[in-house]
Design an enzyme around this catalytic site. Structure first.
Site, PDB file in Angstrom:
ATOM      1  N   GLU A 165      60.108  26.783  68.219  1.00 51.32           N
ATOM      2  CA  GLU A 165      60.603  27.778  69.161  1.00 51.32           C
ATOM      3  C   GLU A 165      60.671  27.239  70.589  1.00 51.32           C
ATOM      4  O   GLU A 165      61.602  27.560  71.342  1.00 51.32           O
ATOM      5  CB  GLU A 165      59.706  29.021  69.120  1.00 51.32           C
ATOM      6  CG  GLU A 165      59.777  29.797  67.818  1.00 51.32           C
ATOM      7  CD  GLU A 165      58.814  29.267  66.750  1.00 51.32           C
ATOM      8  OE1 GLU A 165      58.793  29.840  65.646  1.00 51.32           O
ATOM      9  OE2 GLU A 165      58.098  28.272  67.034  1.00 51.32           O
ATOM     10  N   ARG A 200      55.796  32.213  71.316  1.00 50.42           N
ATOM     11  CA  ARG A 200      55.402  30.816  71.245  1.00 50.42           C
ATOM     12  C   ARG A 200      56.148  29.954  72.258  1.00 50.42           C
ATOM     13  O   ARG A 200      55.803  28.798  72.465  1.00 50.42           O
ATOM     14  CB  ARG A 200      55.649  30.277  69.834  1.00 50.42           C
ATOM     15  CG  ARG A 200      55.109  31.164  68.732  1.00 50.42           C
ATOM     16  CD  ARG A 200      55.233  30.519  67.382  1.00 50.42           C
ATOM     17  NE  ARG A 200      54.203  29.529  67.192  1.00 50.42           N
ATOM     18  CZ  ARG A 200      54.127  28.707  66.155  1.00 50.42           C
ATOM     19  NH1 ARG A 200      55.055  28.744  65.233  1.00 50.42           N
ATOM     20  NH2 ARG A 200      53.155  27.841  66.046  1.00 50.42           N
ATOM     21  N   LYS A 245      58.895  24.827  44.598  1.00 49.44           N
ATOM     22  CA  LYS A 245      58.874  26.265  44.832  1.00 49.44           C
ATOM     23  C   LYS A 245      59.307  27.001  43.566  1.00 49.44           C
ATOM     24  O   LYS A 245      60.227  26.585  42.879  1.00 49.44           O
ATOM     25  CB  LYS A 245      59.832  26.633  45.970  1.00 49.44           C
ATOM     26  CG  LYS A 245      59.327  26.306  47.362  1.00 49.44           C
ATOM     27  CD  LYS A 245      60.311  26.802  48.408  1.00 49.44           C
ATOM     28  CE  LYS A 245      59.821  26.512  49.807  1.00 49.44           C
ATOM     29  NZ  LYS A 245      60.779  26.965  50.838  1.00 49.44           N
TER      30      LYS A 245
END
Length: 618
Positions: free
Chosen positions: A369, A397, A278
């Protein structure tokens, strides 16, 4: 400055470049990314990490005929730049501009719209099977991050894909680990070897020869698995039915081009493990990829500079997220049964201080979730008080788990729902437009919407006292600036409060809409009620307002269909009372500045006044 990049208007232009030109293109893309995102804001670190991978994918695959499906979308800026949207990057995440995520109606190269994670493998598998049914050699590629791989849907898709023969490539973009020596030259060589036709042909040939000797064949397969397991962490994906390749250096263009070129010729499900960094190429983002994950506008030379804290701290408005974070720390100190749960949104949900102070009671379950809610249900079964910090859009979700595992069993789980309503630059995929509608139809649940910062704190405390599931739904950003009281008191459940008395019209405001409703009330000399509870609704107060006023107006930052206003209308059904319901329209609202988005929906003071005046003159 961008001599080579300026010549690339489509992947076809990219495919015409010689391989020795690609490193220069990578450098120019990184320079352009930093320059562009510093002016618009957006997701920076993850996109800096996918430069070479994106170049290699468009160089090897015949896009858009071959399908690239990017998970989440935080890693697609280079993809957008290379597919004809370089000039439009100046409008990124702005009203009328290009989206921060792939979007099918934006470009034929955006083969699948994303915003929520862990969906790419399922979608790409559908495209791969579609090609198979059509007798096409078209290929489908899913590019998924290591964080998104924690989502259960990704593993459901892997399980299904591994049992099929469709030509699917899953690329795991692993950007959470550094590229150590074992992941360098040796593994790049092994990846090229195992993705080549010789290895594939040898594997198939060995299976044919050994088919007549099942014990030997089984031994050979297990030996291969164990050998691969010793040099690469691919045994799990092999068990799913994929041919695992990697890990390879995601910044080594030659390794990427050779490996992808070989994989493009293979049949069946393939899995490529790519390790990236990253923030690659921008030192500040490399040093702090979390800070540079999602950024606002910044000076590219100075980087992100922390804003000085003003001397008058009392004058600084806390965000609703900060109010929640402080409350969670305070209540956890007072009650050791309180636990905090987040599905990979610690910073976004305001939980870093809680995680630091109460590490044994802090649980980041990853992008999962569904698991987060059922995990909370299990804790509640054994006497703990779980608080799940979750964005409204991500709660969608886990709807089945909310109903089946929490509400039916009447378990005391507190949902701290952040980002209720419109969210701005992230657009439709991240807006919390529907929670009041899908929550209030569930039995046993209490649903609250605070109108200010202090009310948010008191509602959270109220929720924790209830013997059943509860939800406190609050918007993104700051509130009206009401001082937050340290003392916590439970509110009377299902009771609203009259905040202003007026004539003819009563405005019933829910949550964030109280402030503009009060302003509208001043203009119209209307009664204004802070309803506070969506469920249970204060029916007695609603009926009283109906008796005393000519028109009742409900205002909410939620879709009108099935929302809080619908609850009021249901309460008054058959009584002949005029009700005007104001809220979000029946459409997906694209990105923009939050204040302007609310104004466009008629949910600012002027919009509320205009709507009421139109109704009164009918």
């Amino acid at each position: 400055m961008y001599a080579l990049l300026n010549t690339i208007n489509s992947p076809e232009d990219l495919r015409k470049l010689s391989r020795d030109k690609l490193p220069q293109l990578s450098r120019e893309l990184r320079e352009f990314l930093v320059e562009s995102v510093s002016k618009t804001g957006g997701h920076l670190a993850s996109n800096l990490g996918t430069v070479e991978l994106t170049i290699a994918l468009h160089a090897v695959y015949n896009t858009p005929d071959d399908k690239l499906v990017w998970d989440v979308g935080h890693q697609t800026y280079v993809h957008k730049i290379l597919t004809g949207r370089r000039a439009a990057m100046s409008t990124l995440r702005m009203a009328g501009g290009i989206a921060g995520f792939p979007k099918r109606d934006e470009s034929p190269y955006d083969t699948f719209g994303t915003g929520h994670s862990s969906t790419s493998i399922s979608a790409a598998l559908g495209m791969a099977v579609a090609a198979q049914l059509a007798g096409s050699d078209r290929r489908a590629v899913a590019i998924i991050g290591d964080g998104a791989m924690t989502g259960g849907m990704a593993f459901e898709a892997l399980n299904n894909a591994g049992a099929m023969s469709a030509n699917l490539l899953v690329i795991l973009n692993d950007n959470d680990m550094s590229i150590s020596r074992p992941v360098g030259a040796l593994n790049n060589y092994l990846a090229r070897l195992m993705s080549g036709r010789f290895y594939a042909a040898m594997r198939r040939g060995s299976e044919k020869v050994l088919k007549g000797m099942p014990p030997v064949l089984e031994f050979a397969k297990r030996a291969e698995e164990h050998v691969k397991g010793m040099v690469i962490p691919g045994t799990m994906f092999e068990e799913f039915g994929f041919n695992y390749i990697g890990p390879i250096d995601g910044h080594d263009l030659n390794a990427l081009l050779d490996t992808l070129g070989n994989i493009r010729k293979l049949e069946g499900p393939q899995f490529l493990h790519v390790v990236t960094q990253k923030g690659k190429g921008y030192a500040r983002a490399e040093d702090d990829c979390l800070l540079y994950h999602g950024v606002g506008k910044f000076d590219r030379d100075q980087g992100i500079v922390a804003k000085p804290v003003p001397d008058n701290v009392e004058g600084v408005k806390p965000t609703y997220t900060q109010v929640f974070g402080q409350w969670l720390c305070d209540i956890a100190a007072a009650d050791d049964r309180v636990v905090g749960i987040t599905p990979a949104m610690c910073e976004g949900s305001g939980m870093p201080e809680f995680a630091k102070k109460f590490p044994s009671r802090y649980f980041d379950v990853g992008i999962a979730e569904q698991h987060a809610l059922t995990f909370a249900a299990g804790l509640a079964c054994d006497g703990y008080k779980p608080v799940v910090a979750i964005y409204s859009t991500f709660l969608q979700r886990a709807y089945d788990q909310l109903i089946h595992d929490i509400a039916i069993q009447k378990l005391p789980v507190v949902l701290a729902i952040d980002r209720g309503g419109l969210v701005g630059a992230d657009g439709a995929t991240h807006a919390g437009s529907f929670d009041l509608s899908f929550l209030r139809c569930i039995p046993n649940i209490t649903v609250m919407a605070p109108s200010d910062e202090n009310e948010c704190r008191q509602m959270l405390y109220t929720a924790l006292q209830l013997d059943g599931p509860s939800a406190v739904r609050y918007p993104r950003g700051v509130g009206p600036g009401v001082a937050v009281e340290s003392e916590m008191q439970a509110l009377p459940v299902g009771r609203g409060e009259v905040r202003r008395c007026g004539q003819r019209v009563a405005i019933l405001a829910f949550g964030s809409m109280l402030a503009p409703s009060l302003s509208a009330g001043e203009v119209l000399d209307a009664t204004v009620v802070n309803m506070r509870f969506v469920k249970p609704l204060d029916m007695a107060l609603v009926l009283r307002m109906a008796r005393e006023h000519e028109l009742l107006v409900t205002v909410e930052e939620n879709t009108v269909q099935g929302g809080a206003g619908s609850a009021v209308a249901e309460c008054l059904m058959g009584l002949g009372v005029a009700v005007l319901q104001l809220g979000l329209p029946d459409l997906f609202i694209e990105q923009g500045e939050p204040a302007q988005m609310l104004a466009d929906c008629g949910l600012d003071t002027a919009g509320i006044v205009a709507a009421i005046n139109r109704n009164l003159t009918k």
